[in-house]
Write a protein that holds these residues in place. Structure first.
Motif, PDB file in Angstrom:
ATOM      1  N   TYR A  79      44.988  25.560  17.422  1.00  0.00           N
ATOM      2  CA  TYR A  79      45.580  24.941  17.959  1.00  0.00           C
ATOM      3  C   TYR A  79      46.331  23.500  17.227  1.00  0.00           C
ATOM      4  O   TYR A  79      47.555  23.529  17.618  1.00  0.00           O
ATOM      5  N   PRO A  80      45.211  22.593  16.822  1.00  0.00           N
ATOM      6  CA  PRO A  80      45.634  21.570  16.321  1.00  0.00           C
ATOM      7  C   PRO A  80      47.035  22.162  14.814  1.00  0.00           C
ATOM      8  O   PRO A  80      48.501  21.324  14.703  1.00  0.00           O
ATOM      9  N   ALA A  81      47.024  23.332  14.107  1.00  0.00           N
ATOM     10  CA  ALA A  81      48.559  23.855  13.115  1.00  0.00           C
ATOM     11  C   ALA A  81      49.569  24.419  14.191  1.00  0.00           C
ATOM     12  O   ALA A  81      50.458  23.690  13.676  1.00  0.00           O
ATOM     13  N   LYS A  82      49.186  24.415  15.073  1.00  0.00           N
ATOM     14  CA  LYS A  82      50.166  25.083  16.210  1.00  0.00           C
ATOM     15  C   LYS A  82      51.052  23.465  16.480  1.00  0.00           C
ATOM     16  O   LYS A  82      52.202  23.961  16.635  1.00  0.00           O
ATOM     17  N   ALA A  84      51.184  20.793  14.961  1.00  0.00           N
ATOM     18  CA  ALA A  84      51.562  20.580  13.579  1.00  0.00           C
ATOM     19  C   ALA A  84      53.478  21.405  13.481  1.00  0.00           C
ATOM     20  O   ALA A  84      53.719  21.210  13.397  1.00  0.00           O
ATOM     21  N   LEU A  85      52.463  22.616  13.944  1.00  0.00           N
ATOM     22  CA  LEU A  85      54.401  23.823  12.817  1.00  0.00           C
ATOM     23  C   LEU A  85      55.531  22.890  14.769  1.00  0.00           C
ATOM     24  O   LEU A  85      56.511  23.252  14.259  1.00  0.00           O
ATOM     25  N   GLY A  86      54.911  22.574  15.715  1.00  0.00           N
ATOM     26  CA  GLY A  86      56.178  22.541  16.266  1.00  0.00           C
ATOM     27  C   GLY A  86      56.400  21.111  16.726  1.00  0.00           C
ATOM     28  O   GLY A  86      57.403  20.523  17.583  1.00  0.00           O
ATOM     29  N   GLY A  87      55.566  20.578  15.929  1.00  0.00           N
ATOM     30  CA  GLY A  87      56.526  19.026  15.727  1.00  0.00           C
ATOM     31  C   GLY A  87      55.628  17.401  16.386  1.00  0.00           C
ATOM     32  O   GLY A  87      56.327  16.663  16.552  1.00  0.00           O
ATOM     33  N   TYR A  88      54.691  18.044  16.843  1.00  0.00           N
ATOM     34  CA  TYR A  88      54.026  16.908  17.767  1.00  0.00           C
ATOM     35  C   TYR A  88      52.993  16.104  17.348  1.00  0.00           C
ATOM     36  O   TYR A  88      52.001  15.614  17.855  1.00  0.00           O
ATOM     37  N   THR A  89      53.001  16.785  15.364  1.00  0.00           N
ATOM     38  CA  THR A  89      51.954  15.904  15.177  1.00  0.00           C
ATOM     39  C   THR A  89      52.412  14.773  14.256  1.00  0.00           C
ATOM     40  O   THR A  89      53.385  14.911  13.719  1.00  0.00           O
ATOM     41  N   THR A  90      51.326  13.724  14.103  1.00  0.00           N
ATOM     42  CA  THR A  90      51.748  12.183  13.255  1.00  0.00           C
ATOM     43  C   THR A  90      50.558  12.735  11.854  1.00  0.00           C
ATOM     44  O   THR A  90      50.959  11.514  10.874  1.00  0.00           O
ATOM     45  N   THR A  91      50.388  13.167  12.248  1.00  0.00           N
ATOM     46  CA  THR A  91      49.268  14.093  10.846  1.00  0.00           C
ATOM     47  C   THR A  91      48.906  14.638  10.471  1.00  0.00           C
ATOM     48  O   THR A  91      48.959  16.032  11.631  1.00  0.00           O
ATOM     49  N   PRO A  92      48.369  15.602   9.280  1.00  0.00           N
ATOM     50  CA  PRO A  92      48.318  17.216   9.149  1.00  0.00           C
ATOM     51  C   PRO A  92      47.226  17.214   9.822  1.00  0.00           C
ATOM     52  O   PRO A  92      45.653  16.638  10.038  1.00  0.00           O
ATOM     53  N   ALA A  93      46.289  18.821  10.033  1.00  0.00           N
ATOM     54  CA  ALA A  93      45.109  19.279  10.684  1.00  0.00           C
ATOM     55  C   ALA A  93      43.771  18.988   9.614  1.00  0.00           C
ATOM     56  O   ALA A  93      43.853  18.980   9.045  1.00  0.00           O
ATOM     57  N   GLN A  94      43.185  17.876  10.240  1.00  0.00           N
ATOM     58  CA  GLN A  94      41.622  17.792   9.313  1.00  0.00           C
ATOM     59  C   GLN A  94      40.092  18.178   9.769  1.00  0.00           C
ATOM     60  O   GLN A  94      40.351  17.488  11.202  1.00  0.00           O
ATOM     61  N   VAL A  95      39.526  19.267   9.451  1.00  0.00           N
ATOM     62  CA  VAL A  95      38.008  19.676   9.417  1.00  0.00           C
ATOM     63  C   VAL A  95      37.629  17.775  10.019  1.00  0.00           C
ATOM     64  O   VAL A  95      37.417  17.450   8.416  1.00  0.00           O
ATOM     65  N   TYR A  96      37.192  18.379  10.839  1.00  0.00           N
ATOM     66  CA  TYR A  96      35.963  16.382  11.014  1.00  0.00           C
ATOM     67  C   TYR A  96      34.427  16.825  12.054  1.00  0.00           C
ATOM     68  O   TYR A  96      33.661  16.243  11.912  1.00  0.00           O
ATOM     69  N   ALA A  97      34.501  18.425  11.790  1.00  0.00           N
ATOM     70  CA  ALA A  97      32.632  18.867  12.474  1.00  0.00           C
ATOM     71  C   ALA A  97      33.077  20.357  12.096  1.00  0.00           C
ATOM     72  O   ALA A  97      34.214  21.136  12.687  1.00  0.00           O
ATOM     73  N   TYR A  98      31.637  21.432  12.100  1.00  0.00           N
ATOM     74  CA  TYR A  98      31.179  22.164  12.813  1.00  0.00           C
ATOM     75  C   TYR A  98      31.010  22.670  13.814  1.00  0.00           C
ATOM     76  O   TYR A  98      29.558  22.311  13.462  1.00  0.00           O
ATOM     77  N   THR A 206      32.790  31.136  11.605  1.00  0.00           N
ATOM     78  CA  THR A 206      33.285  29.815  11.557  1.00  0.00           C
ATOM     79  C   THR A 206      33.474  29.017  12.669  1.00  0.00           C
ATOM     80  O   THR A 206      35.396  29.168  13.128  1.00  0.00           O
ATOM     81  N   ILE A 207      33.051  27.673  13.562  1.00  0.00           N
ATOM     82  CA  ILE A 207      33.918  27.467  14.018  1.00  0.00           C
ATOM     83  C   ILE A 207      34.075  25.188  14.072  1.00  0.00           C
ATOM     84  O   ILE A 207      33.807  24.942  13.865  1.00  0.00           O
ATOM     85  N   ASP A 208      35.241  25.437  13.008  1.00  0.00           N
ATOM     86  CA  ASP A 208      35.606  24.543  12.413  1.00  0.00           C
ATOM     87  C   ASP A 208      36.713  24.534  13.470  1.00  0.00           C
ATOM     88  O   ASP A 208      38.172  23.965  13.523  1.00  0.00           O
ATOM     89  N   GLN A 209      36.209  22.502  13.434  1.00  0.00           N
ATOM     90  CA  GLN A 209      36.649  21.751  14.352  1.00  0.00           C
ATOM     91  C   GLN A 209      37.842  20.867  14.239  1.00  0.00           C
ATOM     92  O   GLN A 209      37.156  19.496  12.987  1.00  0.00           O
ATOM     93  N   ALA A 210      39.166  20.920  14.211  1.00  0.00           N
ATOM     94  CA  ALA A 210      39.822  20.098  12.867  1.00  0.00           C
ATOM     95  C   ALA A 210      41.100  18.643  14.480  1.00  0.00           C
ATOM     96  O   ALA A 210      40.778  19.057  16.060  1.00  0.00           O
ATOM     97  N   MET A 211      40.884  18.072  13.643  1.00  0.00           N
ATOM     98  CA  MET A 211      41.671  16.841  14.361  1.00  0.00           C
ATOM     99  C   MET A 211      43.245  16.692  13.761  1.00  0.00           C
ATOM    100  O   MET A 211      43.267  16.668  12.680  1.00  0.00           O
ATOM    101  N   VAL A 212      43.721  15.940  15.390  1.00  0.00           N
ATOM    102  CA  VAL A 212      46.154  14.996  14.602  1.00  0.00           C
ATOM    103  C   VAL A 212      46.225  14.480  15.352  1.00  0.00           C
ATOM    104  O   VAL A 212      45.154  13.515  16.496  1.00  0.00           O
ATOM    105  N   GLY A 213      46.271  13.362  15.015  1.00  0.00           N
ATOM    106  CA  GLY A 213      47.704  12.007  15.420  1.00  0.00           C
ATOM    107  C   GLY A 213      48.716  12.766  16.574  1.00  0.00           C
ATOM    108  O   GLY A 213      49.289  13.836  15.799  1.00  0.00           O
ATOM    109  N   LEU A 214      48.854  12.593  17.598  1.00  0.00           N
ATOM    110  CA  LEU A 214      49.965  12.964  18.023  1.00  0.00           C
ATOM    111  C   LEU A 214      51.323  11.676  18.348  1.00  0.00           C
ATOM    112  O   LEU A 214      51.170  10.792  18.185  1.00  0.00           O
ATOM    113  N   LYS A 215      52.300  12.479  19.092  1.00  0.00           N
ATOM    114  CA  LYS A 215      53.643  11.065  18.808  1.00  0.00           C
ATOM    115  C   LYS A 215      54.139  11.144  20.269  1.00  0.00           C
ATOM    116  O   LYS A 215      54.901  10.854  20.158  1.00  0.00           O
ATOM    117  N   ASN A 216      53.419  11.329  21.134  1.00  0.00           N
ATOM    118  CA  ASN A 216      53.604  11.285  22.497  1.00  0.00           C
ATOM    119  C   ASN A 216      53.134  10.663  22.973  1.00  0.00           C
ATOM    120  O   ASN A 216      53.921   9.413  23.915  1.00  0.00           O
TER     121      ASN A 216
END
Length: 251
Positions: A79-82, A84-98, A206-216
């Motif tokens: 979902y974060p990658a989606k 990012a692809l759509g231009g909604y994010t300010t940071t790349p997706a980064q895994v913060y936990a599993y 593997t449930i790799d959970q990622a985070m992103v900053g947003l432009k909204n």
């Protein structure tokens, strides 16, 4: 006069900083952990954090529709990658936990059988988060397929909007068993409710959970959100995540 104006401007700026609050959208499995992390972040930074929880897919839809969230903690990477692809994010997706998938019951179901219990005639109802919007729901389905009990369980499944609703079904005994995130059953509010067992991690992805900053949000909030995301990798945040049953990314 200029000095007075400067002082007043400085005070107004300081007041604005003190009153700053960012909105973080978080996957429902993070409900308790992110609350504790946010408190520590506010202590350290003075920035308030409002938390909105829900299924990762639904939160993604809301973000794409313009919801004023400043950061997003997903239950997966897709979902974060989606976003990012759509231009909604300010940071790349980064895994913060599993994340860790567990099976939970408050009705006395024999969990010693593991996932195979879902095929037992004594189990009439099974709750899992909607696989269309919740990564933990997808992996619950994968686990049942792995143990070859998906067909037996099909007619018993109660689809919940998110992990939080699975919890409500289990704690009210509306279902016999529910697939849940370990982070929820380790929380102070839930740790003494029913019994649970971990699902063998070989049974699901593997449930790799990622985070992103947003432009909204506003430019100021985008900066504050990046500070929050950096804090997610701090010793204090990692300690909370570990205590909540999450696996930690390797440095």
């Amino acid at each position: 006069m200029n000095l007075l104006k400067l002082i007043l401007t400085s005070l107004a700026f300081a007041s604005a900083l003190a009153a700053q609050t960012i909105t973080v959208a978080a996957a429902a499995n993070m409900k308790y952990a992110v609350s504790d992390i946010a408190k520590e972040f506010t202590k350290e930074s003075g920035i308030g954090v409002k938390i909105i929880t829900g299924a990762s897919g639904k939160l993604t839809q809301q973000i794409m529709s313009g919801a004023p969230y400043d950061a997003f903690l997903s239950a997966d990477v897709e979902y974060p990658a989606k976003l990012a692809l759509g231009g909604y994010t300010t940071t790349p997706a980064q895994v913060y936990a599993y994340g860790t998938l567990i099976l939970w019951s408050d009705t006395g179901a024999d969990l010693s059988k593991g996932v195979a219990i879902v095929a037992d005639p004594s189990v009439k109802k099974i709750a899992l988060a909607n696989p269309k919007t919740a990564p933990y729901g997808i992996e619950a389905m994968n686990a049942m397929k792995y143990y070859k009990v998906a067909d037996d369980a099909a007619g018993k499944i109660i689809t919940a909007e998110s992990i939080s609703q699975v919890g409500a079904y289990v704690t009210t005994k509306a279902v016999d068993v529910g697939f849940m995130a370990k982070s929820i059953v380790l929380s102070p509010e839930m740790k003494n409710v029913g019994k649970w067992v971990e699902v063998d991690d070989k049974a699901y992805n593997t449930i790799d959970q990622a985070m992103v900053g947003l432009k909204n949000g506003s430019p100021a909030n985008q900066i504050a959100a990046k500070k929050f995301l950096r804090f997610m990798s701090s010793p204090k945040a990692l300690e909370i995540l570990k205590a909540s049953g999450y696996g930690l990314p390797k440095k």
